[in-house]
Design a protein around this motif. Sequence first.
Motif, PDB file in Angstrom:
ATOM      1  N   GLU A 138      17.753 -19.098   4.689  1.00 33.79           N
ATOM      2  CA  GLU A 138      17.729 -20.342   3.917  1.00 33.79           C
ATOM      3  C   GLU A 138      19.125 -20.713   3.439  1.00 33.79           C
ATOM      4  OE1 GLU A 138      14.965 -19.780   0.766  1.00 33.79           O
ATOM      5  OE2 GLU A 138      13.188 -19.847   2.060  1.00 33.79           O
ATOM      6  N   LEU A 139      19.897 -19.703   3.005  1.00 33.37           N
ATOM      7  CA  LEU A 139      21.263 -19.950   2.536  1.00 33.37           C
ATOM      8  C   LEU A 139      22.138 -20.449   3.681  1.00 33.37           C
ATOM      9  CD1 LEU A 139      23.262 -19.779   0.194  1.00 33.37           C
ATOM     10  CD2 LEU A 139      23.729 -17.404   0.852  1.00 33.37           C
ATOM     11  N   ILE A 140      21.996 -19.842   4.866  1.00 33.37           N
ATOM     12  CA  ILE A 140      22.781 -20.263   6.037  1.00 33.37           C
ATOM     13  C   ILE A 140      22.445 -21.702   6.419  1.00 33.37           C
ATOM     14  CG2 ILE A 140      23.115 -19.864   8.508  1.00 33.37           C
ATOM     15  CD1 ILE A 140      22.749 -16.867   7.925  1.00 33.37           C
ATOM     16  N   GLN A 141      21.135 -22.034   6.408  1.00 32.21           N
ATOM     17  CA  GLN A 141      20.716 -23.391   6.777  1.00 32.21           C
ATOM     18  C   GLN A 141      21.249 -24.416   5.790  1.00 32.21           C
ATOM     19  OE1 GLN A 141      16.450 -23.243   7.095  1.00 32.21           O
ATOM     20  NE2 GLN A 141      16.482 -22.123   9.040  1.00 32.21           N
ATOM     21  N   SER A 142      21.197 -24.099   4.486  1.00 33.01           N
ATOM     22  CA  SER A 142      21.713 -25.044   3.490  1.00 33.01           C
ATOM     23  C   SER A 142      23.224 -25.218   3.630  1.00 33.01           C
ATOM     24  CB  SER A 142      21.367 -24.554   2.078  1.00 33.01           C
ATOM     25  OG  SER A 142      21.972 -23.299   1.824  1.00 33.01           O
ATOM     26  N   GLN A 143      23.946 -24.124   3.952  1.00 29.41           N
ATOM     27  CA  GLN A 143      25.397 -24.225   4.140  1.00 29.41           C
ATOM     28  C   GLN A 143      25.733 -25.061   5.367  1.00 29.41           C
ATOM     29  OE1 GLN A 143      26.677 -20.151   4.284  1.00 29.41           O
ATOM     30  NE2 GLN A 143      26.845 -19.957   2.029  1.00 29.41           N
ATOM     31  N   GLU A 144      24.958 -24.853   6.452  1.00 29.40           N
ATOM     32  CA  GLU A 144      25.176 -25.652   7.663  1.00 29.40           C
ATOM     33  C   GLU A 144      24.934 -27.128   7.387  1.00 29.40           C
ATOM     34  OE1 GLU A 144      22.614 -24.025  10.581  1.00 29.40           O
ATOM     35  OE2 GLU A 144      23.942 -22.348  11.090  1.00 29.40           O
ATOM     36  N   CYS A 201       0.813  -1.228   0.000  1.00 32.34           N
ATOM     37  CA  CYS A 201       0.000   0.000   0.000  1.00 32.34           C
ATOM     38  C   CYS A 201       0.840   1.269   0.000  1.00 32.34           C
ATOM     39  CB  CYS A 201      -0.940  -0.008   1.206  1.00 32.34           C
ATOM     40  SG  CYS A 201      -0.082  -0.006   2.820  1.00 32.34           S
ATOM     41  N   SER A 202       2.097   1.191   0.389  1.00 36.28           N
ATOM     42  CA  SER A 202       2.939   2.390   0.481  1.00 36.28           C
ATOM     43  C   SER A 202       4.405   2.009   0.273  1.00 36.28           C
ATOM     44  CB  SER A 202       2.760   3.047   1.855  1.00 36.28           C
ATOM     45  OG  SER A 202       3.224   2.194   2.882  1.00 36.28           O
ATOM     46  N   PRO A 203       5.269   2.990  -0.001  1.00 30.37           N
ATOM     47  CA  PRO A 203       6.711   2.697  -0.137  1.00 30.37           C
ATOM     48  C   PRO A 203       7.310   2.116   1.134  1.00 30.37           C
ATOM     49  CG  PRO A 203       6.212   4.838  -1.072  1.00 30.37           C
ATOM     50  CD  PRO A 203       4.965   4.375  -0.373  1.00 30.37           C
ATOM     51  N   GLN A 204       6.803   2.552   2.316  1.00 30.98           N
ATOM     52  CA  GLN A 204       7.322   2.034   3.578  1.00 30.98           C
ATOM     53  C   GLN A 204       7.072   0.524   3.695  1.00 30.98           C
ATOM     54  OE1 GLN A 204       5.416   4.691   3.262  1.00 30.98           O
ATOM     55  NE2 GLN A 204       6.711   6.413   3.946  1.00 30.98           N
ATOM     56  N   CYS A 205       5.832   0.113   3.376  1.00 30.24           N
ATOM     57  CA  CYS A 205       5.502  -1.320   3.441  1.00 30.24           C
ATOM     58  C   CYS A 205       6.309  -2.097   2.414  1.00 30.24           C
ATOM     59  CB  CYS A 205       4.015  -1.535   3.215  1.00 30.24           C
ATOM     60  SG  CYS A 205       2.981  -1.031   4.616  1.00 30.24           S
ATOM     61  N   SER A 206       6.535  -1.486   1.230  1.00 24.68           N
ATOM     62  CA  SER A 206       7.311  -2.154   0.188  1.00 24.68           C
ATOM     63  C   SER A 206       8.752  -2.399   0.653  1.00 24.68           C
ATOM     64  CB  SER A 206       7.300  -1.308  -1.082  1.00 24.68           C
ATOM     65  OG  SER A 206       8.069  -1.915  -2.089  1.00 24.68           O
ATOM     66  N   LYS A 207       9.363  -1.381   1.320  1.00 27.94           N
ATOM     67  CA  LYS A 207      10.726  -1.536   1.821  1.00 27.94           C
ATOM     68  C   LYS A 207      10.804  -2.603   2.909  1.00 27.94           C
ATOM     69  CE  LYS A 207      12.147   3.219   0.790  1.00 27.94           C
ATOM     70  NZ  LYS A 207      12.531   4.532   1.359  1.00 27.94           N
ATOM     71  N   ARG A 208       9.827  -2.580   3.818  1.00 29.62           N
ATOM     72  CA  ARG A 208       9.819  -3.578   4.884  1.00 29.62           C
ATOM     73  C   ARG A 208       9.619  -4.990   4.338  1.00 29.62           C
ATOM     74  NH1 ARG A 208       5.836   0.063   8.697  1.00 29.62           N
ATOM     75  NH2 ARG A 208       7.412   1.575   9.378  1.00 29.62           N
ATOM     76  N   GLY A 209       8.748  -5.118   3.347  1.00 28.90           N
ATOM     77  CA  GLY A 209       8.547  -6.418   2.726  1.00 28.90           C
ATOM     78  C   GLY A 209       9.792  -6.921   2.030  1.00 28.90           C
ATOM     79  N   TYR A 210      10.525  -5.981   1.361  1.00 27.92           N
ATOM     80  CA  TYR A 210      11.765  -6.353   0.676  1.00 27.92           C
ATOM     81  C   TYR A 210      12.822  -6.828   1.678  1.00 27.92           C
ATOM     82  CZ  TYR A 210      16.108  -5.829  -1.915  1.00 27.92           C
ATOM     83  OH  TYR A 210      17.324  -6.059  -2.479  1.00 27.92           O
ATOM     84  N   LYS A 211      12.943  -6.111   2.801  1.00 33.53           N
ATOM     85  CA  LYS A 211      13.913  -6.491   3.820  1.00 33.53           C
ATOM     86  C   LYS A 211      13.581  -7.866   4.406  1.00 33.53           C
ATOM     87  CE  LYS A 211      15.246  -1.828   5.275  1.00 33.53           C
ATOM     88  NZ  LYS A 211      15.231  -0.845   6.396  1.00 33.53           N
ATOM     89  N   HIS A 212      12.280  -8.111   4.607  1.00 30.12           N
ATOM     90  CA  HIS A 212      11.872  -9.400   5.170  1.00 30.12           C
ATOM     91  C   HIS A 212      12.197 -10.543   4.210  1.00 30.12           C
ATOM     92  CE1 HIS A 212       9.564 -12.175   7.609  1.00 30.12           C
ATOM     93  NE2 HIS A 212       8.878 -12.542   6.530  1.00 30.12           N
ATOM     94  N   ARG A 213      11.971 -10.319   2.901  1.00 31.38           N
ATOM     95  CA  ARG A 213      12.295 -11.358   1.906  1.00 31.38           C
ATOM     96  C   ARG A 213      13.784 -11.636   1.860  1.00 31.38           C
ATOM     97  NH1 ARG A 213       8.870  -8.319  -1.290  1.00 31.38           N
ATOM     98  NH2 ARG A 213      10.598  -7.736  -2.681  1.00 31.38           N
ATOM     99  N   MET A 214      14.576 -10.593   1.908  1.00 35.41           N
ATOM    100  CA  MET A 214      16.035 -10.758   1.877  1.00 35.41           C
ATOM    101  C   MET A 214      16.528 -11.520   3.113  1.00 35.41           C
ATOM    102  SD  MET A 214      17.127  -9.564  -0.954  1.00 35.41           S
ATOM    103  CE  MET A 214      15.590 -10.215  -1.621  1.00 35.41           C
ATOM    104  N   LYS A 215      15.906 -11.229   4.264  1.00 35.64           N
ATOM    105  CA  LYS A 215      16.293 -11.904   5.497  1.00 35.64           C
ATOM    106  C   LYS A 215      15.984 -13.396   5.419  1.00 35.64           C
ATOM    107  CE  LYS A 215      15.589 -11.763  10.506  1.00 35.64           C
ATOM    108  NZ  LYS A 215      14.870 -11.105  11.622  1.00 35.64           N
ATOM    109  N   GLU A 216      14.802 -13.726   4.875  1.00 33.63           N
ATOM    110  CA  GLU A 216      14.428 -15.137   4.731  1.00 33.63           C
ATOM    111  C   GLU A 216      15.377 -15.864   3.789  1.00 33.63           C
ATOM    112  OE1 GLU A 216      10.358 -15.169   3.500  1.00 33.63           O
ATOM    113  OE2 GLU A 216       9.622 -15.320   5.570  1.00 33.63           O
ATOM    114  N   ARG A 217      15.786 -15.203   2.696  1.00 31.42           N
ATOM    115  CA  ARG A 217      16.710 -15.833   1.752  1.00 31.42           C
ATOM    116  C   ARG A 217      18.072 -16.090   2.410  1.00 31.42           C
ATOM    117  NH1 ARG A 217      15.558 -12.368  -3.814  1.00 31.42           N
ATOM    118  NH2 ARG A 217      13.380 -13.066  -4.073  1.00 31.42           N
ATOM    119  N   ARG A 218      18.544 -15.127   3.218  1.00 31.25           N
ATOM    120  CA  ARG A 218      19.822 -15.309   3.902  1.00 31.25           C
ATOM    121  C   ARG A 218      19.747 -16.477   4.888  1.00 31.25           C
ATOM    122  NH1 ARG A 218      19.820  -9.576   4.039  1.00 31.25           N
ATOM    123  NH2 ARG A 218      19.034  -9.631   6.195  1.00 31.25           N
TER     124      ARG A 218
END
Length: 291
Positions: free
Chosen positions: A43-49, A24-41
């Motif tokens: 997943e990458l850490i878990q696969s490496q472990e 709905c807003s740029p603020q929500c878009s930024k927060r959503g992007y940060k959350h997606r990036m965090k989840e990807r990191r």
Amino acid sequence: MEVKRICQWCGKPFIAQKTTTNYCSPQCSKRGYKHRMKERRMELIQSQELLEVKKRLENQEYFTFSQAAKLMGVSRQYIYKLVKEDKLRASRISSRMSFIRRTDIELLLKSKPYERVMSKVEFDIAEYYTAEEIAEKYKVNTKWVWTYTREHNVPKVKIRQFNYYSKKHIDAAFAKYKTDNDLTEWYTPEEIEEKYGMTRVAIRSHVYRNNIPSKKEHRQIFYSKLHFDLSKKTTEDDSSEYYTVQEAMKKYNLTRDSVYGILQFHEIKREKKGRFVRFLKVDFDRIMGAK
């Protein structure tokens, strides 16, 4: 055109400018992007472990249940299940310590090669119908087949995504609706209404009283043309010998009470035919002629 969407971050409704807008807003878009990036990191850490654990276990010959689960990529409970079912060998060292050999894991995998699972046809398919075959043979809707078989517990067998229904039970269910194969001409209720000027209620009553064969196909009822015409002809021929109360009132200029009084006083036999009371013309004319 307004595109109403729900924000994927805050959950509030909003009017989107594009069909691809998810926030709905740029603020929500930024927060959503940060959350997606965090989840990807994560997943990458878990696969490496997981890769590191497998590397450490590559040269190891004995594993605990937890290590065996990580090596095979399954849960610890599944390892316990394999051991309990004697599919995987394990050795108990103490009350709290058990080990599994690498060779036993490899033996398990070798003894269970991949095989495509095929359903076993353990019945004679000639003794069963598909829903489409029932619908085509008995002129019913496929949805009706599903409802009827479920409500009456008709035996069925499922092979892959298809259901097969017992021929014996289906044929028995439709036996009571069986009609004579020699009957080829049928009336619809609309045709009877147009030809004989009868209402639907009168048609059903006439069919019931005269035992006229009927059939139902695709939710449409049909009545035997031969039997219906014959019953109407017999009724018309028979009616020429009888008076109804209305006909007697009109012919002799009597009231309804007078007609019923004459019938009762002279004990003239009367019968009810549909909605009408009728009696023999000979008996009534004789009484009225004597008067």
